[in-house]
Enzyme design. Structure first.
Site, PDB file in Angstrom:
ATOM      1  N   GLU A 168      10.687   0.730   9.887  1.00  0.00           N
ATOM      2  CA  GLU A 168      11.679   1.779   9.624  1.00  0.00           C
ATOM      3  C   GLU A 168      10.956   3.088   9.882  1.00  0.00           C
ATOM      4  O   GLU A 168      10.098   3.489   9.111  1.00  0.00           O
ATOM      5  CB  GLU A 168      12.186   1.642   8.194  1.00  0.00           C
TER       6      GLU A 168
ATOM      7  N   GLU B 189      10.605  15.060  15.725  1.00  0.00           N
ATOM      8  CA  GLU B 189      10.895  14.998  14.297  1.00  0.00           C
ATOM      9  C   GLU B 189       9.969  15.981  13.579  1.00  0.00           C
ATOM     10  O   GLU B 189       8.748  15.891  13.693  1.00  0.00           O
ATOM     11  CB  GLU B 189      10.663  13.575  13.783  1.00  0.00           C
TER      12      GLU B 189
ATOM     13  N   LYS C 181       0.843  -1.201   0.000  1.00  0.00           N
ATOM     14  CA  LYS C 181       0.000   0.000   0.000  1.00  0.00           C
ATOM     15  C   LYS C 181       0.874   1.246   0.000  1.00  0.00           C
ATOM     16  O   LYS C 181       1.573   1.531   0.968  1.00  0.00           O
ATOM     17  CB  LYS C 181      -0.917   0.052   1.217  1.00  0.00           C
TER      18      LYS C 181
ATOM     19  N   CYS D  93      13.476  10.431   6.874  1.00  0.00           N
ATOM     20  CA  CYS D  93      13.546   9.912   8.231  1.00  0.00           C
ATOM     21  C   CYS D  93      14.958  10.004   8.800  1.00  0.00           C
ATOM     22  O   CYS D  93      15.138  10.177   9.988  1.00  0.00           O
ATOM     23  CB  CYS D  93      13.045   8.483   8.276  1.00  0.00           C
TER      24      CYS D  93
END
Lengths: 305, 315, 478
Positions: C258, C389, C184, C292
């Site tokens: 991840e 983040e 997906k 990331c």
């Protein structure tokens, strides 16, 4: 006075935390019996605070132990085997009583456990070579992957195999530089508590292995939820407890080693502890770190480095 | 102008002081430097930007002949080309200079007189630079006397590579003094210095010693100007101006043959030193065949057709 | 940047890519509508133009796709590795052939500059398939014992920041090891995965081996919790990663995650400063910082802080922000209005908490989602912008005095994905790299990727590794 008439000296079994032998801070003990229900000893019944203290001790020990050379760790693990060899009789007696084995079968189990320390002692300086290495990237870079210990590992020791199983889950965790908080078999904790005494005299720095006895779920729950624990080995958990702990472990994304197989009947250890262990228990608690550095282009035309 | 910028007067006080200064400069990571130069090389310069860049590049050329076989006729032809690069299009800018050996400087000066095109002369026992200092200085004197507006000297690479940095510095200072009104370009021969760290150190020696330009190479060795070594020198003049207020020019020389290459160098100038250097007074190309490629591209832009070598002059 | 040398527009041609007005789900080798007929629009973040309308998968579609993958698994896993390898090699080559088309498509759907899709994403996508293709018939030699077996059906959920590259990271090792899969893509970037479905068709890949479901988080959740999925691979936020980790508890699903990061980029006083500045820029402004492993925390030694910051600001002023299809664009659009709102809100928090904001002087286009390259100085470990983040073009600058302090600050994070070290002293690189708790350490470089190089995090940045020999383990029953 003949030996038969001599009153024996009982051992007070204690926890092993931070290289010391405390009682449970809760002051609780519980009865440990042999396979026939005969009283063997009282063992400390650890509380969440004992678990917390053990994590603090394990974290404190992590820097030094993970920073030790692999050769040094190998020697320390081998020293454990040496120390055990000299105290075989005690462990044969405890294993026989705990697991209801004959003396000769218990002796075979203890021999295998000692040999397991030797096996892992030899792995400390090899696991990096087989699970790391240089990666040939498509560019002017040196690129190296190295396995590193993940940190503090909570270990639920197997419930049945009180000594060989115990050693088989502790040794791979610390061989690679992790430190461990171990929950001994709830019903058969004595070999584990005695192992603490051996570790204390085997050059294993205090805090590298911490051993708690008590009700597995009671100790495991705070460990699984603890934000300063990096991984958890669920070997000694039944399916329901394993699921509950795995959910709690997700809060800080602990590395989880599930019981093998996951739906193992809690009444029997599903692993064959006599079989050759392979490397998966070593690699389960390793992180791969990959470092890049430019190489320049030696010998290429012009100014190149 | 003082020969040594006051901010760095201590740096050249002694051989050991100069060495300490040079080894205190930040190092250069080769892969990172080359990656940056290559990344800037992917800029896509089209239409109006390309037209601007081509004319700018033509105006920055030191049109060069440095051959043992050079004759007055050859030099006059080159000078004529510098003054009038494209006879079919009088809007074409002139080159910045013609660059010749000292004995051809007078011929060149006569040929470009009144055009605004400068005469640059190599000197100091070019290209090896292996001569006594007084011979080198005499070489410079001759060239200046013959009408050279600019002197392209070579540094003593032997002295540099053996660690006698103050000797390299003092020689440049001496040459500068001999130049009088002429502007001094200091050639490092980057291909012989071999490392980027050395190129950065040489750049600072040159700048401290009063160079008006720092220049990559003679065109006589295997590796001459590259985007990376030019980028490094652009960083040096940028940093030097930031520290002292003194602006110094940069001249990549040798190996730049196509419009595409030249435009890449101009992008380096634009995005490293900045637009103050986008001027023939502060940036030059040491080149010869580059000019014809620029002219062909210029014709393409104005006519929409690709040009060919028969439509530019061979000199 | 006002310069005499203004670069004229140099747009890459859109005509190389033909986007259909609508797309279906790719299940069992066919494009089909969602069971409930739902669709959603995908827009170009740089212009807010609607690019296409795609089917929105629901639980019924997930079930259908997993069934198709299960059905295909038997034959696919039984194929000789050498045959599987050839399919993957075919895919790699078709990607190379169609790379310009895919680069333009990705730039349109994601908003990142064509320079990046052309020079980074697409070459890495092809390389990843090429690399894992070669493993398919060599698994016996991968260090996981003889004849390692695939897991079965993999459910894979990928983010929007590198849509096709993350697809490659997921699909290439899964197929090489003999698994079938349902993938997906993110709802804001569905198109390149659908084009990949077409590549599978061109390569002749058997039906059902690769299934692509476009949709939202609910479809992703249905996929990872589907009882017949044997392997879950997820790249995305740490919050969703934790939810997945909870959802697979008590199952035998193998999981790799991840997740997020707050990478420290450490600049020592003996660094190659000019290259360090480039590395800082690459570290946080590559892909608008929506990475990331971005180097979103700059830790600079106090003795060179001013010098580095001056150079950095000067350099940021040359960044060209604008039309992502322009070949000279350095900074493209933020991927979505939602992400822009998140970045904006975190930056406001940074200002409110007293960090000093500086943004590059650049004009933002009037339509689309844009954020100027920004840095915060006077940041301490306690600031939100030093801990959370941001996933945008925002750099937090902190200083340190000694290597020990640098390491302590770098490691003081819930994350542990990436880190950078800039120093010319070799022993310092090795000592610091050794102490950093991060899965990827770039020394004197940053944001470099390669199919042979394992990638993945420590701590809450996830677990498992993608890439290299290590990446095989995630898809093998070992």
């Amino acid at each position: 006075m003949s030996e038969n008439n001599r009153l024996g000296v009982f051992k007070t079994y204690k926890l092993y935390v931070g290289g010391k032998f405390p009682r449970s801070e809760s002051g609780r003990v519980y009865e440990v019996t042999d396979s026939k229900g005969q009283w063997l000893a009282n063992a400390p019944q650890s509380s969440r605070k004992d678990a917390r203290d053990a994590v603090v001790a394990a974290r404190k020990a992590f820097g030094g132990w993970s920073g030790a050379t692999a050769y040094n760790r190998g020697q320390v693990l081998y020293r454990v085997a040496e120390m055990l060899e000299g105290r075989k009789e005690q462990f044969v007696r405890e294993v026989a009583a705990s697991e209801g084995l004959s003396k000769s079968k218990a002796a075979a189990v203890v021999d295998a456990a000692i040999d397991r320390w030797v096996w892992y002692a030899g792995w400390t300086d090899k696991i990096g070579q087989i699970s790391g290495g240089a990666n040939p990237v498509a560019g002017p870079f040196f690129n190296l992957s190295t396995p590193e210990p993940t940190g503090v590992v909570a270990v639920l020791a197997p419930q049945k195999s009180s000594f060989l199983g115990l050693v088989s889950v502790i040794a791979p965790v610390i061989a690679t530089g992790n430190t461990a908080v171990v929950i001994a078999s709830a019903d058969a904790p004595l070999p584990a508590l005695s192992l603490g005494e051996v570790l204390a005299t085997s050059d294993v720095p205090g805090g590298v292995v911490n051993i708690l006895s008590g009700v597995t779920a009671e100790i495991a729950a705070p460990l699984a939820a603890h934000q300063d624990v990096n991984a958890i080995d669920l070997t000694g958990a039944d399916a329901a407890l394993a699921k509950e702990l795995e959910i709690a472990a997700a809060d800080n994304l602990k590395r989880v080693l599930r019981p093998q197989p996951v739906d193992a009947d809690s009444a029997s250890d599903s692993e064959d502890w006599q079989a050759s262990p392979g490397t998966h228990r070593l690699t389960a608690f390793l992180e791969t770190k990959t470092v890049w550095h430019p190489t320049g282009a030696l010998g290429a035309a012009g100014s190149s480095y | 102008m003082p020969t040594t910028a006051p901010a760095f007067a201590d740096a050249t006080a002694s051989d050991s002081a100069l060495r300490r200064f040079l080894f205190g400069l930040p190092g250069v990571d080769a892969v990172g430097l080359e990656a940056r130069a290559a990344a800037l090389g992917t800029r896509s310069i089209k239409t109006t930007a390309k037209a601007y860049a081509i004319d700018l590049a033509i105006s920055m050329i030191d049109l060069t002949t440095l051959e043992g076989a050079d004759t007055p006729g050859k030099v006059r032809a080159l000078a004529a080309k510098a003054v009038n690069p494209d006879p079919t299009d009088r809007t074409t800018p002139r080159t910045a200079a013609v660059c010749v050996y000292p004995d051809m400087a007078a011929t060149a000066a006569a040929a470009v007189a009144g055009s605004g095109v400068k005469v640059a002369s190599v000197a100091t026992a070019f290209p090896a630079g292996r001569a006594a200092l007084d011979v080198k200085l005499a070489d410079v004197r001759d060239a200046v006397a013959a009408g050279a507006d600019e002197i392209d000297m070579v540094i003593d690479r032997g002295a540099f590579l053996s660690g006698r940095f103050l000797k390299v510095y003092e020689e440049i200072v001496a040459v500068k003094a001999e130049c009088g009104e002429a502007r001094l370009k200091v050639i490092f021969e980057t291909g012989e210095l071999s490392t980027y760290d050395n190129i950065r150190r040489a750049s600072w020696i040159g700048m401290l010693a009063g160079a008006d330009f720092i220049k990559t190479s003679t065109g006589k060795v295997a590796t001459n100007a590259t985007p990376a070594n030019t980028l490094l020198m652009l960083e040096a003049v940028r940093d030097f101006r930031a520290a002292t207020g003194v602006q110094i020019g940069v001249k990549p020389a040798g190996g730049i043959r196509t419009t595409k290459d030249a435009v890449k160098f101009l992008v380096l100038v634009n995005e490293t030193a900045g637009e103050d250097w986008l001027d023939p007074h502060w940036f030059r190309f040491g080149a010869s065949s580059l000019l014809n490629d620029l002219l062909m591209q210029r014709q393409k832009l104005s006519t929409g057709r690709y040009s060919g070598p028969d439509y530019v002059t061979v000199d | 940047m006002a310069s005499a040398f203004e670069y004229a527009p140099a747009p890459e041609s859109r005509s190389v890519v033909d986007i259909a007005p609508s797309y279906g789900l790719f299940i069992d080798g066919e494009f089909t509508e969602a069971a409930d007929g739902k669709v959603f629009k995908t827009v170009s973040p740089s212009s807010e133009e609607v690019l296409s309308e795609v089917a929105q998968a629901g639980a019924a579609d997930v079930d259908r796709a997993v069934k198709a993958a299960r059905k295909a698994f038997e034959k696919w896993s039984a194929l000789p590795g050498s045959e599987r390898a050839k399919y993957l090699f075919r895919i790699a080559r078709i990607i190379q052939e169609r790379s310009r088309e895919l680069a333009v498509l990705e730039t349109l759907d994601n908003g990142k500059p064509i320079k990046e899709t052309r020079d980074a994403d697409l070459p890495l996508v092809a390389a990843h398939f090429f690399y894992y293709a070669g493993w398919a018939d060599k698994l016996d030699h991968a260090g996981y014992g003889a004849n390692p077996r695939p897991l079965g059906v993999a459910g894979q959920v990928i983010p929007w920041n590198f849509p096709l590259l993350m697809l490659a990271w997921k699909i290439a090792p899964a197929l090489a090891t003999g698994n079938t899969l349902v993938l997906k893509p993110a709802e804001t970037t569905p198109l390149s995965a659908l084009f990949f479905a077409d590549i599978c068709r061109q390569a002749g890949l058997p039906k059902g081996v690769v299934n692509i479901l476009t949709g939202y988080g609910d479809a992703g959740e249905a996929l990872v919790t589907h009882p017949d999925v044997n392997k879950v691979a997820f790249t995305g936020s740490t919050a969703v990663g934790k939810a997945i980790a909870r959802s697979v508890a008590g199952t035998d699903k193998k999981v790799t995650l991840e997740l997020g990061g707050k990478g420290a980029n450490i600049v020592f006083d003996d660094a190659p400063i000019d290259q360090a500045v480039e590395g800082i820029v690459t570290g946080i402004f590559f892909n608008q910082g929506q990475v990331c492993c971005a180097g979103s925390r700059l830790l600079v030694q106090e003795s060179v802080q001013d010098e580095v910051l001056d150079a950095l600001k000067r350099r940021l002023s040359t960044l060209r922000l604008g039309d992502p299809l322009d070949k000279n664009t350095d900074i493209g659009a933020i991927n979505s209005a939602e992400q822009l709102a998140r970045i904006t809100s975190l930056v406001e928090t940074g200002e409110a908490e007293g960090a000093e904001r500086w943004s590059a002087p650049c004009e933002l286009p009037s339509s689309g989602y844009w954020f100027a390259p920004t840095l915060f100085t006077n940041v301490t470990q306690a600031h939100t912008v030093a801990r959370d983040e941001i996933f945008g073009p925002v750099l937090s600058v902190l200083s340190f005095r000694t290597p020990d302090e640098a390491v302590a600050k770098a490691n003081n994070s819930q994350y542990g994905l990436s880190a950078g070290i800039w120093t010319e002293k070799g022993s310092r690189i090795l000592a610091v790299a050794n102490k950093l708790r991060a899965g990827v350490v770039w020394a004197n470089t940053f944001n470099k990727f390669d199919p042979t190089s394992p990638f993945g995090g420590y701590k809450e940045s996830g677990y498992g590794r993608e890439g290299g020999r290590h990446g095989l383990e995630a898809y093998l029953d070992v």
